[in-house]
Design an enzyme around this catalytic site. Structure first.
Site, PDB file in Angstrom:
ATOM      1  CE  LYS A 255      38.944  33.333 -27.573  1.00 24.16           C
ATOM      2  NZ  LYS A 255      40.278  32.920 -27.144  1.00 24.16           N
ATOM      3  NE  ARG A 329      48.014  39.839 -23.646  1.00 27.08           N
ATOM      4  CZ  ARG A 329      48.780  38.752 -23.751  1.00 27.08           C
ATOM      5  NH1 ARG A 329      50.071  38.871 -24.035  1.00 27.08           N
ATOM      6  NH2 ARG A 329      48.265  37.558 -23.583  1.00 27.08           N
TER       7      ARG A 329
HETATM    8  N1  BES Z   1      39.842  35.116 -23.011  1.00 23.19           N
HETATM    9  C1  BES Z   1      40.997  34.452 -23.493  1.00 23.19           C
HETATM   10  C2  BES Z   1      41.659  33.549 -22.462  1.00 23.19           C
HETATM   11  C3  BES Z   1      40.858  32.379 -21.978  1.00 23.19           C
HETATM   12  C4  BES Z   1      40.978  31.149 -22.590  1.00 23.19           C
HETATM   13  C5  BES Z   1      40.052  32.486 -20.860  1.00 23.19           C
HETATM   14  C6  BES Z   1      40.276  30.063 -22.110  1.00 23.19           C
HETATM   15  C7  BES Z   1      39.331  31.397 -20.385  1.00 23.19           C
HETATM   16  C8  BES Z   1      39.451  30.190 -21.002  1.00 23.19           C
HETATM   17  C9  BES Z   1      42.048  35.487 -23.929  1.00 23.19           C
HETATM   18  O1  BES Z   1      41.536  36.667 -24.433  1.00 23.19           O
HETATM   19  C10 BES Z   1      42.864  34.864 -24.995  1.00 23.19           C
HETATM   20  O2  BES Z   1      42.348  34.628 -26.052  1.00 23.19           O
HETATM   21  N2  BES Z   1      44.147  34.632 -24.693  1.00 23.19           N
HETATM   22  C11 BES Z   1      45.060  34.066 -25.620  1.00 23.19           C
HETATM   23  C12 BES Z   1      46.263  34.970 -25.680  1.00 23.19           C
HETATM   24  C13 BES Z   1      47.219  34.625 -26.787  1.00 23.19           C
HETATM   25  C14 BES Z   1      46.586  34.934 -28.118  1.00 23.19           C
HETATM   26  C15 BES Z   1      48.488  35.430 -26.595  1.00 23.19           C
HETATM   27  C16 BES Z   1      45.461  32.694 -25.120  1.00 23.19           C
HETATM   28  O3  BES Z   1      45.691  32.540 -23.917  1.00 23.19           O
HETATM   29  O4  BES Z   1      45.474  31.765 -25.929  1.00 23.19           O
HETATM   30 MN    MN Z   2      41.118  36.582 -26.502  1.00 23.29          MN
END
Ligand code: BES
Ligand code: MN
Ligand code: ZN
Length: 477
Positions: A255, A329
């Site tokens: 990230k 997931r």
């Molecule tokens: N934990 C994050 C989602 C999240 C983002 C929760 C902001 C709370 C605040 C999750 O693991 C994630 O990184 N999701 C990605 C998925 C994508 C890579 C398919 C997302 O939503 O960007």
């Molecule tokens: Mn994530």
């Protein structure tokens, strides 16, 4: 300890009085003078602390009379807890018969607001003032005592879940989360806790959660709590599954740095699940339940899983990794399978799953998906009643093709920049097994970057899920 509810005439440290907007004829006699000066308007969340002949009176604005609801009462009570942060002690709440909220619900909302609004996330501060003083006893009429006690318990459990989400990821690891589960189980009859480590998960074929955990020296854990009351109804086992990523750096699909610290809250679903089943046990509800916390830390270590890897999940399905940041997931896939294997008949999962859900609904509602109409409505209604608000989103088989993989049964991400919460839900659907299932994507309300201006008052963990689970379980009892 939950705040004590008193019905006697214990001498309180403060009397709290509700004031509607504008403060008309009905205003408490003690406040008539100050209302007349225009210093007290009755706006929602407004407070005024007065010292009148040696008694402390707090006026708490709730806004226009006709629009007063439980949210307004919680917010007013939270403002009172804040106004009394250097006083604490015993608080006398006066109910208002003329409001459109019945007495029991009023009492519950005021207790909840007082306890949730008194919460401080600053446990790690070392300043000399020390923590704020808490309201430790609330005085209310006897006929609302049961409702008030239930609210006190739920609010205290919600604050415990907030504490877990606020804990820094160097203190809260999958292993220490398992220890919290052990400690909780020790508090309650009929509640037991255990945890599987990587070797035991390997034996069960849980190749998805173990892959996510491999990039960190803090090993993954599948934390399991079982609540088995003797008088439970036959044939029903509530299965609760919580995403418990103690820190989500994204893994190899790292990230960006800005705001990454908030990803300590990526275990908020697990926190709500843990203290949700704890609340069910504390209330002694006659419903069998199992909670499964899928705990791992998603870091880019030398042994981390990679884009291109193909994982074997516990249900036998294969998953091509497109993005290691879509880790939630993956851990949930194995945890859902495990909950069903252990007999869960009705499943609810709670997860901070997609950034897009936060974009869609912001910090208040969580979005949810369900494979069964009756279960969907039960879950939604429990959310509405409890204050953990939920809004429905669609499952549809035509979303499924966007997670088709050329190499494996499915992939964990898509290049399509559309519908990511629905694609994640379709992914989970593959592991949800037979029977009613609902998936709650609480990426928005699970962990707040800034105050919402309501009864939670402060940023950080919200305890989302605790009140929802208690309400849902109560409806099944
Ligand atoms: N934990 C994050 C989602 C999240 C983002 C929760 C902001 C709370 C605040 C999750 O693991 C994630 O990184 N999701 C990605 C998925 C994508 C890579 C398919 C997302 O939503 O960007
Ligand atoms: Mn994530
Ligand atoms: Zn995550």
């Amino acid at each position: 300890m939950p705040v004590a509810i008193e019905t006697g005439d214990a001498r309180p440290d403060a009397f709290a009085v509700l004031v509607t907007q504008p403060p008309g004829d009905g205003v408490d006699a003690r406040l008539a003078d100050v209302a007349g000066t225009g210093e007290l308007r009755g706006e929602r969340g407004e407070t005024l602390v007065l010292h009148l002949d040696g008694t402390r009176v707090v006026a708490a604005g709730v806004g226009p009379r006709d629009s007063v609801d439980e949210d307004a009462l919680r917010t007013a009570a939270a403002a009172v807890a804040h106004a009394l942060r250097r006083v604490g002690g015993t608080l006398h709440w006066q109910l208002e018969e003329s409001l459109p909220v019945p007495a029991e619900r009023q009492a519950a909302a005021l207790v909840e607001g007082t306890v949730l609004g008194g919460y401080s996330p600053g446990r790690w501060k070392t300043d000399e003032d020390g923590p704020p003083r808490e309201v430790t006893r609330i005085v209310l009429p006897r006929d609302v005592q049961a409702a008030a006690e239930r609210a006190a318990l739920l609010a205290e459990r919600t604050n415990r879940a907030r504490d877990l989400a606020n804990m820094p990821p160097n203190e809260l690891t999958p292993q220490t989360l398992a220890e919290h589960a052990d400690a909780l189980a020790a508090e309650h009859e009929h509640l037991t806790a255990s945890a599987l480590g990587p070797a035991e998960m390997d034996e069960l074929g849980m190749g998805a959660i173990t892959a996510v955990g491999r990039g960190s020296r803090n090993e993954p854990r599948l934390v399991v709590l079982r609540y088995d009351p003797p008088e439970a109804k036959d044939g029903l086992v509530l299965g609760l599954v919580g995403k418990s990523i103690t820190f989500d750096a994204g893994g190899i699909s790292l990230k960006p740095a800005a705001g990454m610290e908030a990803m300590k809250g990526d275990m908020a679903g697990g926190a709500g699940t843990l203290h949700g089943i704890g609340a069910v046990a504390a209330l002694g509800l006659p419903v069998r339940a199992i909670a499964v916390l899928a705990a791992a830390e998603n870091l880019p270590g030398g042994d981390a899983f990679r884009p291109g890897d193909i994982l074997h999940a516990a249900n036998g399905k294969t998953i091509e990794i497109i993005n290691t940041d879509a880790e939630g997931r993956l851990v949930l896939a194995d945890a859902l399978w495990y909950a069903r294997r252990e007999g869960a008949t009705h499943v609810l999962d709670l997860a901070t799953l997609t950034g897009a859900m936060e974009l869609a609904l912001g910090d208040l509602y969580a979005g949810y998906f369900a494979n069964d109409g009756a279960w969907s409505e039960r879950v939604r209604a429990a959310g509405e009643r409890s204050g953990d608000l939920l809004w429905p989103f669609p499952l549809h088989p035509r979303y499924r093709r966007y997670i088709d993989s050329a190499f494996a049964d499915m992939k964990n991400g898509s290049t399509l920049r559309q519908g990511s919460p629905a694609l994640a839900a379709e992914f989970l659907h593959e592991f949800a097994g037979e029977g009613p299932w609902a998936h709650v994507d609480m990426a928005g309300p699970g962990f707040l970057d800034r105050s919402r201006g309501d009864y939670l008052r402060v940023p950080g963990g919200t305890g989302f899920g605790v009140r929802l689970i208690a309400e849902l379980a109560a409806g099944l009892a």
